[in-house]
Scaffold this motif. Sequence first.
Motif, PDB file in Angstrom:
ATOM      1  N   MET A 194      -7.716   4.697  -1.466  1.00  0.00           N
ATOM      2  CA  MET A 194      -7.841   3.421  -0.755  1.00  0.00           C
ATOM      3  C   MET A 194      -6.583   3.121   0.054  1.00  0.00           C
ATOM      4  SD  MET A 194      -9.747   1.037  -3.595  1.00  0.00           S
ATOM      5  CE  MET A 194      -9.619  -0.389  -2.511  1.00  0.00           C
ATOM      6  N   SER A 195      -5.434   3.490  -0.492  1.00  0.00           N
ATOM      7  CA  SER A 195      -4.192   3.236   0.240  1.00  0.00           C
ATOM      8  C   SER A 195      -4.112   4.064   1.520  1.00  0.00           C
ATOM      9  CB  SER A 195      -2.981   3.540  -0.651  1.00  0.00           C
ATOM     10  OG  SER A 195      -2.821   4.938  -0.846  1.00  0.00           O
ATOM     11  N   ARG A 196      -4.664   5.273   1.486  1.00  0.00           N
ATOM     12  CA  ARG A 196      -4.643   6.107   2.690  1.00  0.00           C
ATOM     13  C   ARG A 196      -5.517   5.505   3.788  1.00  0.00           C
ATOM     14  NH1 ARG A 196      -0.372   8.371   2.844  1.00  0.00           N
ATOM     15  NH2 ARG A 196      -1.074  10.119   4.146  1.00  0.00           N
ATOM     16  N   LEU A 197      -6.616   4.866   3.367  1.00  0.00           N
ATOM     17  CA  LEU A 197      -7.461   4.188   4.338  1.00  0.00           C
ATOM     18  C   LEU A 197      -6.779   2.932   4.866  1.00  0.00           C
ATOM     19  CD1 LEU A 197     -10.969   4.485   2.625  1.00  0.00           C
ATOM     20  CD2 LEU A 197     -10.134   5.748   4.617  1.00  0.00           C
ATOM     21  N   ALA A 198      -6.158   2.178   3.962  1.00  0.00           N
ATOM     22  CA  ALA A 198      -5.502   0.935   4.371  1.00  0.00           C
ATOM     23  C   ALA A 198      -4.349   1.207   5.329  1.00  0.00           C
ATOM     24  CB  ALA A 198      -5.007   0.182   3.138  1.00  0.00           C
ATOM     25  N   PHE A 216       2.202   7.347  -5.076  1.00  0.00           N
ATOM     26  CA  PHE A 216       1.733   8.006  -6.295  1.00  0.00           C
ATOM     27  C   PHE A 216       1.023   9.317  -5.986  1.00  0.00           C
ATOM     28  CE2 PHE A 216       2.494   3.870  -8.111  1.00  0.00           C
ATOM     29  CZ  PHE A 216       2.786   4.125  -9.446  1.00  0.00           C
ATOM     30  N   GLY A 217       0.628   9.515  -4.734  1.00  0.00           N
ATOM     31  CA  GLY A 217      -0.035  10.755  -4.351  1.00  0.00           C
ATOM     32  C   GLY A 217       0.828  11.689  -3.541  1.00  0.00           C
ATOM     33  N   SER A 218       2.121  11.414  -3.492  1.00  0.00           N
ATOM     34  CA  SER A 218       3.025  12.240  -2.696  1.00  0.00           C
ATOM     35  C   SER A 218       3.122  13.647  -3.269  1.00  0.00           C
ATOM     36  CB  SER A 218       4.415  11.595  -2.659  1.00  0.00           C
ATOM     37  OG  SER A 218       5.357  12.468  -2.072  1.00  0.00           O
ATOM     38  N   TRP A 274       0.824  -1.200   0.000  1.00  0.00           N
ATOM     39  CA  TRP A 274       0.000   0.000   0.000  1.00  0.00           C
ATOM     40  C   TRP A 274       0.862   1.255   0.000  1.00  0.00           C
ATOM     41  CZ3 TRP A 274      -4.657   0.008  -1.619  1.00  0.00           C
ATOM     42  CH2 TRP A 274      -5.531  -1.038  -1.361  1.00  0.00           C
ATOM     43  N   ILE A 275       2.058   1.154   0.572  1.00  0.00           N
ATOM     44  CA  ILE A 275       2.954   2.319   0.565  1.00  0.00           C
ATOM     45  C   ILE A 275       3.365   2.662  -0.857  1.00  0.00           C
ATOM     46  CG2 ILE A 275       5.206   3.166   1.324  1.00  0.00           C
ATOM     47  CD1 ILE A 275       4.902   1.574   3.853  1.00  0.00           C
TER      48      ILE A 275
END
Length: 260
Positions: free
Chosen positions: A115-119, A10-12, A4-5
């Motif tokens: 979704m990755s931020r939630l995970a 990709f949103g950094s 997930w990291i």
Amino acid sequence: MFSWIAITNFGSSALLLPFAVAIAVCLAAGRAAHMALLWLFVFMTGLTLVVVTKVLFVGWGIGVHAIDFTGISGHAMLSSAIYPTAVYLLLRRRQLSVRMWCTVGACLIGLAVAMSRLALDAHSVSEVVSGVMLGFLVCASFIVLSRRFRAPHFSGRILFIIFAVLFVTLYGQRLPSQKWIRAVALTLAGHSRPFIREVWQRTASQNYKGRLASRCRSSPDPCAFDGVPITQPPGALRMPDPYGLPAVAGRKPSDTGREP
């Protein structure tokens, strides 16, 4: 191996802020200064909303307890705004239907980052959803409003090469954006310590219980225990509560679920 990291990178901001600047530069170089200014305006508006919501929470503890909202997700907003916009510009010489479908497909990148931020438990659902919606709004506003201007004259290959170089160079890098936001918030608020989500939630819960107890004391009939209205029959025996909660007819200390 899935990570997930790797998705959240990709949103950094370290990656996508230069992307946003590259879009503006390419538009200006392509004799589309009005489009460049439009992009900077809508993008900076979205970015400002993200920063303001975070500063308000860190400095003053302003948020929405009911939905666990402490600030718009920057990762979700940036990825939802920039990737679709970049794809739309890269395919500017294609048919409009092709451009729009590919732009919609690029929106999936923003959803994956969200979704990755939630995970990773970096944000609540409300913060991620607001970030995605704001990012899509930034992208849609630019696409709709830019159609009234003259089409830019630049090679899509050049823009793609710029994106590729930035991606290879900056992917996985981080900016101390949270540290900057904290410094600004504490300076404006005049505090030495920032508000933290865990303490903020615990304080809100304690305040709610305090208001509930005060309301019960001031209006004993009917009263409310844990948010459930309880009425007292006339002439019923009122039993004292060893835990400091309002006395309710017919309730024993064991009814609280805690040991005496």
